[in-house]
Design an enzyme around this catalytic site. Structure first.
Site, PDB file in Angstrom:
ATOM      1  N   ASP A  47      -7.108  -2.756  14.568  1.00  0.00           N
ATOM      2  CA  ASP A  47      -8.520  -3.078  14.279  1.00  0.00           C
ATOM      3  C   ASP A  47      -8.644  -4.312  13.367  1.00  0.00           C
ATOM      4  O   ASP A  47      -9.697  -4.579  12.822  1.00  0.00           O
ATOM      5  CB  ASP A  47      -9.227  -1.865  13.636  1.00  0.00           C
ATOM      6  CG  ASP A  47      -8.609  -1.442  12.301  1.00  0.00           C
ATOM      7  OD1 ASP A  47      -7.659  -2.106  11.827  1.00  0.00           O
ATOM      8  OD2 ASP A  47      -9.086  -0.444  11.721  1.00  0.00           O
ATOM      9  N   GLU A  79      -9.667  -1.727   5.804  1.00  0.00           N
ATOM     10  CA  GLU A  79     -10.291  -1.412   7.083  1.00  0.00           C
ATOM     11  C   GLU A  79     -11.589  -2.207   7.279  1.00  0.00           C
ATOM     12  O   GLU A  79     -12.132  -2.781   6.326  1.00  0.00           O
ATOM     13  CB  GLU A  79     -10.611   0.089   7.104  1.00  0.00           C
ATOM     14  CG  GLU A  79      -9.384   0.989   7.032  1.00  0.00           C
ATOM     15  CD  GLU A  79      -8.615   1.058   8.359  1.00  0.00           C
ATOM     16  OE1 GLU A  79      -8.556   0.062   9.093  1.00  0.00           O
ATOM     17  OE2 GLU A  79      -8.067   2.141   8.651  1.00  0.00           O
ATOM     18  N   ASP A  87       0.820  -1.222   0.000  1.00  0.00           N
ATOM     19  CA  ASP A  87       0.000   0.000   0.000  1.00  0.00           C
ATOM     20  C   ASP A  87       0.850   1.267   0.000  1.00  0.00           C
ATOM     21  O   ASP A  87       2.070   1.214   0.171  1.00  0.00           O
ATOM     22  CB  ASP A  87      -0.961  -0.006   1.201  1.00  0.00           C
ATOM     23  CG  ASP A  87      -0.287  -0.457   2.494  1.00  0.00           C
ATOM     24  OD1 ASP A  87       0.955  -0.488   2.550  1.00  0.00           O
ATOM     25  OD2 ASP A  87      -1.006  -0.773   3.458  1.00  0.00           O
ATOM     26  N   HIS A 129      -6.984  -4.875  10.504  1.00  0.00           N
ATOM     27  CA  HIS A 129      -6.824  -4.692   9.056  1.00  0.00           C
ATOM     28  C   HIS A 129      -5.512  -5.284   8.537  1.00  0.00           C
ATOM     29  O   HIS A 129      -4.533  -5.372   9.271  1.00  0.00           O
ATOM     30  CB  HIS A 129      -6.975  -3.225   8.637  1.00  0.00           C
ATOM     31  CG  HIS A 129      -5.851  -2.307   9.021  1.00  0.00           C
ATOM     32  ND1 HIS A 129      -6.043  -1.189   9.797  1.00  0.00           N
ATOM     33  CD2 HIS A 129      -4.535  -2.311   8.704  1.00  0.00           C
ATOM     34  CE1 HIS A 129      -4.896  -0.556   9.944  1.00  0.00           C
ATOM     35  NE2 HIS A 129      -3.955  -1.218   9.287  1.00  0.00           N
TER      36      HIS A 129
END
Ligand code: GLP
Length: 259
Positions: A136, A143, A67, A138
């Site tokens: 979280d 997400e 990314d 990811h």
């Protein structure tokens, strides 16, 4: 899914680096998928040590990163391209022209994402994909609420990820963290032949619990790895602390790895 519970992050980083070094030795033209974040830094250091000791060479290796932030050029010191150059590429003998990171400055970001997928396909797909995990759950920047079949695209960061990433990078300034990124999709990641995910520290315990023992859900995109048949999760004690079957995983993986 193989869960390797290690006493320390040093031990986990060494084991994961050894797995990659061995794979590169076996296949010098291997295609690697690489990750940023603080977690893989120690593993990258171990990979670099093996190159320095002339145990392995990355001269023919190709890499694609997960990314990149939208709006940051590769020369920006908080861009993922910059991070990779500093933390790995400069320390091993890989050709920079064989390393690929999504262009966060692309005029047409969706076109950039499609072209990136086509490049990976042309290279024969990713042999080993390295991953960290967000607090979280990811993977890359996928997400909660992202389809587990998603492809490389423009994605939107949650306030909690922006906060996490500001804490470690961007000199702590949340307002400087871009709110969008280009990211390989969950479906794209799961096409890699082998996956190595690293997770260290108490802050990752809930994410690892969701990834390994939660249901497969777009609320924890790392849980998609449950459907992959060669995914390795390297944790330290803290990251593994909420796993119900922690001792079983420790014994099973130690037996398989002969440690
Ligand atoms: C970012 C990256 C992820 C990485 C995560 C965790 O969100 N896009 O690929 O896994 O950060 O980073 P760290 O390893 O610093 O906790």
């Amino acid at each position: 899914m193989e869960i390797v519970v290690c006493k320390t992050k040093e031990e986990a980083s060494k084991l994961a680096a050894a797995m990659i070094t061995d794979a590169v030795k076996k296949n010098p033209k291997i295609v690697l998928g690489l990750a940023t974040g603080s977690t893989p830094v120690m593993m990258y250091g171990e990979m670099a040590k093996a190159v320095k000791a002339k145990k392995v060479s990355y001269k023919q290796v190709k890499s694609w990163n997960l990314d990149e932030y939208v709006g940051l050029p590769g020369t920006h010191d908080q861009s993922y391209r910059y991070f990779m150059n500093e933390n790995l590429f400069k320390k091993i003998d890989i050709k920079l022209s064989n390393t690929h990171v999504l262009n966060g400055m692309a005029k047409d970001p969706e076109k950039e994402c499609k072209a990136y997928e086509a490049q990976i396909k042309k290279a024969g797909g990713i042999d080993i994909q390295v991953l960290g995990i967000g607090s979280d759950g990811h993977i890359a920047f996928n997400e909660p609420g992202t389809s587990l079949n998603s492809r490389t695209s423009v994605v939107y960061l949650t306030p909690s990820t922006i906060k996490d990433n500001a804490r470690l990078f961007f000199k702590g300034k949340e307002k400087d963290v871009p709110t969008r990124a280009l990211s390989m999709g969950v479906g794209t990641i799961c096409e890699a032949k082998k996956i190595i995910l690293l997770a260290f520290g108490k802050g990752k315990a809930d994410a690892i619990k969701g990834c390994v023992e939660g249901g497969m859900s777009q609320f924890c995109t790392a849980s998609a790895l449950q459907a992959h048949n060669d995914a390795w999760i390297f944790c330290d004690e803290d990251a593994a602390s909420k796993l119900k079957l922690k001792e079983y995983y420790r014994w099973r993986s130690a037996t398989k790895l002969g440690k």
